[in-house]
Design a protein around this motif. Structure first.
Motif, short mmCIF file in Angstrom:
data_model
loop_
_atom_site.label_atom_id
_atom_site.label_comp_id
_atom_site.label_asym_id
_atom_site.label_seq_id
_atom_site.Cartn_x
_atom_site.Cartn_y
_atom_site.Cartn_z
N LYS A 9 0.85 -1.19 0.00
CA LYS A 9 0.00 0.00 0.00
C LYS A 9 0.88 1.24 0.00
N SER A 63 -3.42 -5.56 5.59
CA SER A 63 -2.85 -4.40 4.89
C SER A 63 -3.92 -3.50 4.29
N SER A 64 -5.19 -3.90 4.39
CA SER A 64 -6.27 -3.16 3.73
C SER A 64 -7.09 -2.34 4.71
N GLN A 65 -7.77 -1.32 4.17
CA GLN A 65 -8.73 -0.55 4.94
C GLN A 65 -10.14 -0.70 4.38
N ASN A 66 -10.30 -1.56 3.36
CA ASN A 66 -11.61 -1.77 2.76
C ASN A 66 -12.35 -2.88 3.50
N GLU A 67 -13.52 -2.58 4.01
CA GLU A 67 -14.24 -3.54 4.85
C GLU A 67 -14.67 -4.79 4.07
N GLU A 226 -10.82 -0.64 -3.80
CA GLU A 226 -9.63 -0.08 -3.16
C GLU A 226 -8.55 0.21 -4.20
#
Length: 241
Positions: A9, A63-67, A226
């Protein structure tokens, strides 16, 4: 195929660093290749064994912020861990679910072709198929399954995105300009994948009988959303630079 590295990211300050930008493309290529293979081949033994034995889904979720992506990866991982002791029986169950959703025989619960979702008649080989073929050709590429599978199969579209990621990384590493490939990724996401994949993944969630494929639907939808944001961010910063 080993699934050993999640996509990097980028932060805005990293965007002009060539090594990080190349690594970002390489990580994205890995994810797109993984998704492309799942949608084209189903739960192949080696891929399922790699997922069960490595931390790919766990690390990608972390590593993600997408639910959607986080929930989907965790849902897939939880079922894999619960069924790890008899992986072959689980694979056969997943294969049955995959066939119902995408292959047949008979009615398909989630037809994996863009033209089915975007054409008024919901038929294969419509204008959308030809538009995808022309998009491939604009980058000097054609489907490796030409005349065997419509060009707008989801697996082939994801494979095309992986190829553009690979070309971009190679261009950066050789001192060239990757912006053409990155702009192509942005356009393909906007003009094609985002136009129909949300509807497809909703059908997968509705009809799937396994958490693996319900999770895959969320993973796919979340990843594309994302990635579109990151691609736009990188393009904007590159234009400023």
């Amino acid at each position: 195929m080993a699934c050993h590295r999640p996509a990097l990211k980028l932060r805005k300050g990293d965007i002009m660093e060539k090594e990080l930008l190349a690594e970002w493309h390489q990580g994205r290529e890995l994810v797109y290749t993984f998704l492309a293979r799942i949608y084209q081949e189903g739960p192949a033994r080696d891929l399922l064994a790699a997922l069960a034995g490595e931390e790919f889904l766990v690390e990608l979720a972390a590593s993600s912020q997408n639910e959607d992506l986080i929930t989907g990866c965790r849902q897939m991982q939880a079922e894999l861990e619960a069924r790890r002791q008899d992986l072959e029986a689980y694979r056969q169950e997943l294969q049955g679910d995959y066939n119902r959703l995408f292959v047949g025989p008979g009615h398909l619960e989630a037809p994996p072709w863009e033209s089915v979702y975007r054409s008024k008649e919901h038929l294969l080989f419509g204008e959308e198929t030809l538009a995808v073929r022309e998009f491939y050709r604009s980058f000097g590429l054609e489907s490796r399954k030409k005349n065997q599978e419509p060009d707008d199969h989801l697996g082939l579209e994801l494979e095309f995105m992986a190829r553009l990621c690979r070309e971009a990384a190679a261009s950066i590493q050789s001192g060239g300009d990757a912006d053409r490939f990155l702009a192509g990724q942005g356009r393909f996401l906007e003009e094609h994948l985002e136009q129909w994949v949300p509807a497809l993944t909703a059908d997968i969630q509705r009809a799937a009988r396994t958490d693996f494929f319900r999770g895959l639907a969320l993973f796919t939808r979340g990843w594309l959303a994302e990635d579109r944001v990151e691609v736009e961010m990188v393009l904007e910063e590159r234009q400023k630079g």
